[in-house]
Enzyme design. Sequence first.
Site, PDB file in Angstrom:
ATOM      1  N   ASP A  51      36.040  23.899  20.088  1.00 14.77           N
ATOM      2  CA  ASP A  51      35.379  25.356  19.936  1.00 14.77           C
ATOM      3  C   ASP A  51      36.378  25.027  18.416  1.00 14.77           C
ATOM      4  O   ASP A  51      36.966  24.737  17.653  1.00 14.77           O
ATOM      5  CB  ASP A  51      36.351  26.010  20.576  1.00 14.77           C
ATOM      6  CG  ASP A  51      35.729  26.398  22.139  1.00 14.77           C
ATOM      7  OD1 ASP A  51      34.686  25.854  22.292  1.00 14.77           O
ATOM      8  OD2 ASP A  51      36.731  26.330  23.403  1.00 14.77           O
ATOM      9  N   TYR A 109      44.677  17.367  26.724  1.00 15.12           N
ATOM     10  CA  TYR A 109      45.057  18.259  25.383  1.00 15.12           C
ATOM     11  C   TYR A 109      46.365  18.357  24.964  1.00 15.12           C
ATOM     12  O   TYR A 109      47.400  18.562  25.883  1.00 15.12           O
ATOM     13  CB  TYR A 109      44.235  19.762  25.742  1.00 15.12           C
ATOM     14  CG  TYR A 109      42.799  19.567  25.179  1.00 15.12           C
ATOM     15  CD1 TYR A 109      42.190  19.495  24.159  1.00 15.12           C
ATOM     16  CD2 TYR A 109      42.026  19.407  26.243  1.00 15.12           C
ATOM     17  CE1 TYR A 109      41.093  20.111  23.553  1.00 15.12           C
ATOM     18  CE2 TYR A 109      40.304  19.330  25.966  1.00 15.12           C
ATOM     19  CZ  TYR A 109      40.013  19.584  25.042  1.00 15.12           C
ATOM     20  OH  TYR A 109      38.635  19.382  24.213  1.00 15.12           O
TER      21      TYR A 109
END
Length: 259
Positions: A51, A109
């Site tokens: 994002d 992540y």
Amino acid sequence: MRYALGIEYDGKNYCGWQRQNNVITVQEKLEKALSKIADEKIEVVCAGRTDTGVNATNQVIHFDTEKKRKDTAWTLGVNTHLPSDVAVAWVKKVDDDFHARFSATARNYRYIIYNKPLRSAILSHGISHCHFALDENLMQQGADYLLGKHDFTSFRTVHCQSHSAVRTIKHCRVTRQGDYLVVDIKANAFLHHMVRNVVGSLMRVGQSQETPHWMKEVLLAKNRCVAGVTAPPEGLYFVDVDYPENFELPKSRLGPLFL
């Protein structure tokens, strides 16, 4: 011919990975640079779309071309056409059955929190700042409730377009390195804003605003409104992708920075 590339980028100046009209994205910059080297239009596929503001130390992409170039053309050459905040880290020629997204078995992540009362001037971006003291042991206890296969509706944005909210978290580790807290989370795949919503919820536990068991209650509620706020994007890094060993892709240090 199909090639895989390892890409790293600072997401601060980009509206995410995916190419869009009228905004600057990482995919757009990379495709333009590759197209210059190939002298033909190149389109890429990534392992996981990030994002706005999110970083990567080992995003994996693939592209197809009939143009023969030395490996250094796809690394050093492409980097000369990229802005300083995007770089190719490695290249490997792969079989046509390799797919950056669909061949991946897990994504990893890391979320970095600078945990001191006052903000840092040197590290003014690339990390998140929390001035409240965080207890990493409480956060780890809460994170343990998320392990395994669950419906993660409570941790996805209302705009998430995935047909199913079921995901499998393989590990979720909370560690402290001096003034930095690192939330390291690996899953088969992630929902939109899932990592940042998990981190935002764990921070409530770390501040003793909620008990670790509250994470299980949030998970079972299947309601985004009961979870914590979405953590800021700048502390989030896409750090690794797992693929079957037969593809023999290079493995990079996870990072970021000294971590």
